[in-house]
Structures are given as structure tokens and as C-alpha cells.
Design a protein around this motif. Sequence first.
Motif, PDB file in Angstrom:
ATOM      1  N   LYS A  76      41.480  43.372  44.796  1.00 42.52           N
ATOM      2  CA  LYS A  76      40.563  44.018  43.783  1.00 42.52           C
ATOM      3  C   LYS A  76      40.931  43.483  42.427  1.00 42.52           C
ATOM      4  N   PRO A  77      39.834  43.431  41.544  1.00 42.27           N
ATOM      5  CA  PRO A  77      40.170  42.963  40.237  1.00 42.27           C
ATOM      6  C   PRO A  77      41.007  43.943  39.577  1.00 42.27           C
ATOM      7  N   LEU A  78      41.919  43.221  38.842  1.00 43.55           N
ATOM      8  CA  LEU A  78      43.094  43.759  38.005  1.00 43.55           C
ATOM      9  C   LEU A  78      43.064  43.299  36.681  1.00 43.55           C
ATOM     10  N   LEU A  79      43.029  44.113  35.497  1.00 41.59           N
ATOM     11  CA  LEU A  79      43.080  43.487  34.181  1.00 41.59           C
ATOM     12  C   LEU A  79      44.306  44.168  33.575  1.00 41.59           C
ATOM     13  N   GLY A  80      45.203  43.197  33.167  1.00 42.59           N
ATOM     14  CA  GLY A  80      46.277  43.722  32.492  1.00 42.59           C
ATOM     15  C   GLY A  80      46.100  43.320  30.944  1.00 42.59           C
ATOM     16  N   ILE A  81      46.812  44.179  29.885  1.00 40.16           N
ATOM     17  CA  ILE A  81      46.641  44.028  28.506  1.00 40.16           C
ATOM     18  C   ILE A  81      47.727  44.296  27.945  1.00 40.16           C
ATOM     19  N   CYS A  82      48.386  43.485  27.051  1.00 38.99           N
ATOM     20  CA  CYS A  82      49.596  43.511  26.392  1.00 38.99           C
ATOM     21  C   CYS A  82      50.863  43.915  27.332  1.00 38.99           C
ATOM     22  N   ASN A 141      33.899  30.019  34.337  1.00 43.01           N
ATOM     23  CA  ASN A 141      33.947  30.897  35.511  1.00 43.01           C
ATOM     24  C   ASN A 141      35.205  31.825  35.320  1.00 43.01           C
ATOM     25  N   THR A 142      35.701  32.018  34.086  1.00 48.96           N
ATOM     26  CA  THR A 142      36.649  33.039  34.007  1.00 48.96           C
ATOM     27  C   THR A 142      36.373  34.009  32.666  1.00 48.96           C
ATOM     28  N   PRO A 143      37.168  34.898  32.540  1.00 54.03           N
ATOM     29  CA  PRO A 143      36.695  35.870  31.337  1.00 54.03           C
ATOM     30  C   PRO A 143      36.906  35.223  30.031  1.00 54.03           C
ATOM     31  N   LEU A 144      37.369  33.950  30.009  1.00 52.73           N
ATOM     32  CA  LEU A 144      37.328  33.246  28.820  1.00 52.73           C
ATOM     33  C   LEU A 144      36.005  32.174  28.526  1.00 52.73           C
ATOM     34  N   GLN A 145      35.410  32.448  29.482  1.00 54.86           N
ATOM     35  CA  GLN A 145      34.114  31.338  29.693  1.00 54.86           C
ATOM     36  C   GLN A 145      33.170  31.162  28.417  1.00 54.86           C
ATOM     37  N   ASN A 146      33.191  32.269  27.833  1.00 55.22           N
ATOM     38  CA  ASN A 146      32.185  32.038  26.509  1.00 55.22           C
ATOM     39  C   ASN A 146      33.013  32.231  24.996  1.00 55.22           C
ATOM     40  N   ILE A 147      34.285  32.091  25.273  1.00 58.29           N
ATOM     41  CA  ILE A 147      35.313  31.975  24.134  1.00 58.29           C
ATOM     42  C   ILE A 147      35.524  30.406  23.595  1.00 58.29           C
ATOM     43  N   THR A 148      35.174  30.286  22.333  1.00 54.66           N
ATOM     44  CA  THR A 148      35.459  28.966  21.820  1.00 54.66           C
ATOM     45  C   THR A 148      37.035  28.659  21.705  1.00 54.66           C
ATOM     46  N   ASN A 207      33.332  41.881  28.824  1.00 57.52           N
ATOM     47  CA  ASN A 207      32.052  41.878  29.563  1.00 57.52           C
ATOM     48  C   ASN A 207      32.264  40.682  30.764  1.00 57.52           C
ATOM     49  N   ASP A 208      32.681  39.310  30.115  1.00 57.82           N
ATOM     50  CA  ASP A 208      32.732  38.405  31.128  1.00 57.82           C
ATOM     51  C   ASP A 208      33.789  38.651  32.415  1.00 57.82           C
ATOM     52  N   TRP A 209      34.866  39.511  32.163  1.00 59.85           N
ATOM     53  CA  TRP A 209      35.880  39.799  33.207  1.00 59.85           C
ATOM     54  C   TRP A 209      34.988  40.703  34.097  1.00 59.85           C
ATOM     55  N   ALA A 210      34.149  41.582  33.510  1.00 58.82           N
ATOM     56  CA  ALA A 210      33.354  42.174  34.565  1.00 58.82           C
ATOM     57  C   ALA A 210      32.422  41.451  35.385  1.00 58.82           C
ATOM     58  N   LEU A 211      31.591  40.643  34.724  1.00 58.56           N
ATOM     59  CA  LEU A 211      30.788  39.549  35.186  1.00 58.56           C
ATOM     60  C   LEU A 211      31.277  38.571  36.278  1.00 58.56           C
ATOM     61  N   THR A 212      32.601  37.941  35.880  1.00 56.11           N
ATOM     62  CA  THR A 212      33.208  37.200  36.804  1.00 56.11           C
ATOM     63  C   THR A 212      33.738  37.840  38.032  1.00 56.11           C
TER      64      THR A 212
END
Length: 216
Positions: A76-82, A141-148, A207-212
Motif C-alpha cells: 500500500k502507498p505510504l507517505l511519511g512527513i517530517c 514518475n515520482t511525487p517530485l516529477q513536477n518540481i523544479t 497531487n503527484d504522490w496520489a497520481l503516481t
Amino acid sequence: MKKQICIIDYKLGNLFSVNQALINIGLDVVISSDKETILNADALVLPGVGAFGDAMNHLRNLDLIGPIKNAVTSNKPLLGICLGLQLLFSESEEFGLVKGLDIIKGKVTKFTSINLEGNKIKIPQIGWNNISPLEDKNWENTPLQNITKEEYLYFVHSYYIVPEENVGLSVTNYDGHKYVSSILKNNIFACQFHPEKSGKVGLQIYNDWALTNNLK
């Protein structure tokens, strides 16, 4: 039917701001410390603000360590913050050596008060700092895909991760301390910065975390 995202409530964390950010990008979100809710969710978010040892005690007392590890092993996707990022690691040096979830091998250590040039630095790091790709890592193809590259995000922390695995996705330099500021390992994405406090750029990461992860 929308997929459900569960923000794990272990009584330490910026739950409201993370919840609002995820709702703003159109996700179906629930905040819960109930094991069954966590086990039945399509994806999990592990936020966190506070002390590592207190967090592990809360997770243990709420019997949430098993469900979190179960989610990881079941892909399952897991997102950890700080603090949620730091808890994924083997151990932390905060207030003595404390064992973590040990999902990712490595440790959590404190910024030293003197940088490489011998100058004092302010601890904790509070405010905006940039992230850049780690070595040859590609953000496609990562959650940072649209970050400069060199994009600024919001940080609040005194401790940072030192992975023993090749999981680093971005690095940040704080007054001469270069450290891994986000990681990606299979179904796990976690970051030291706070996307929910980082304006439109942070919402883009969520948003990109959700999309990927096919959550939208």
C-alpha cells in the motif's frame, strides 16, 4: 468509488493541515487511530511533529506498529512527513538511542551546532530551504516529477536521516550540513519538509504522490 486515504492519528502531528491539503487535491481522507480503518485504507499518511521516542511510545500503546508494517509489506502507498519520515528508520539518537519502525535501514541524528567552516548554526532549522536531486536520481514518475531543481519548501526540524539503503530522492544543504531530505522506496515516499506548509508547490507534491500511486 474513490480510494480512501487514512492519516494515522497517533496523538502527535499536524493532522488538520495535512488533512486539508489532501482534501484540496480531491482525495477521500479519514483521520484515524483505529486499526481496522488503517488496515482497510487504500493508502496511509504518517505525519508527525514532536519527539521520536514519544511517537514510538504512542504507536506502540495504540498497537499501530503492526498495521503500518502490514501496509508496507502489502504494497500500500505510504507517505511519511517530517517525524513520520524519521520513524520509518531503524533508530534515532534523540534523547538517547531509540528504536524506530525499522522499515528502512538507517539512523536519525541531530544537526551539529558548528558547521564545517567552524561557524555556529541555528538549531532547529525553521523556514524555507531548497531541494535538489540526489546524485543521479531522476524525479520522473515520482511525487517530485513536477518540481523544479532547487525548489524551496518549508522545513522545521533538528534531526535528519542517514539512510543505509539507496533510497534518497532529494538532498538539502543547511548551513553546510548536506542531508537526504526525501526518500523513495517501492511504495514508500517520505519527506523531511512539510508539503502542506509549502503552498502550491507542496500541493503539487501531494497531487503527484496520489497520481503516481493511482489514488485519483
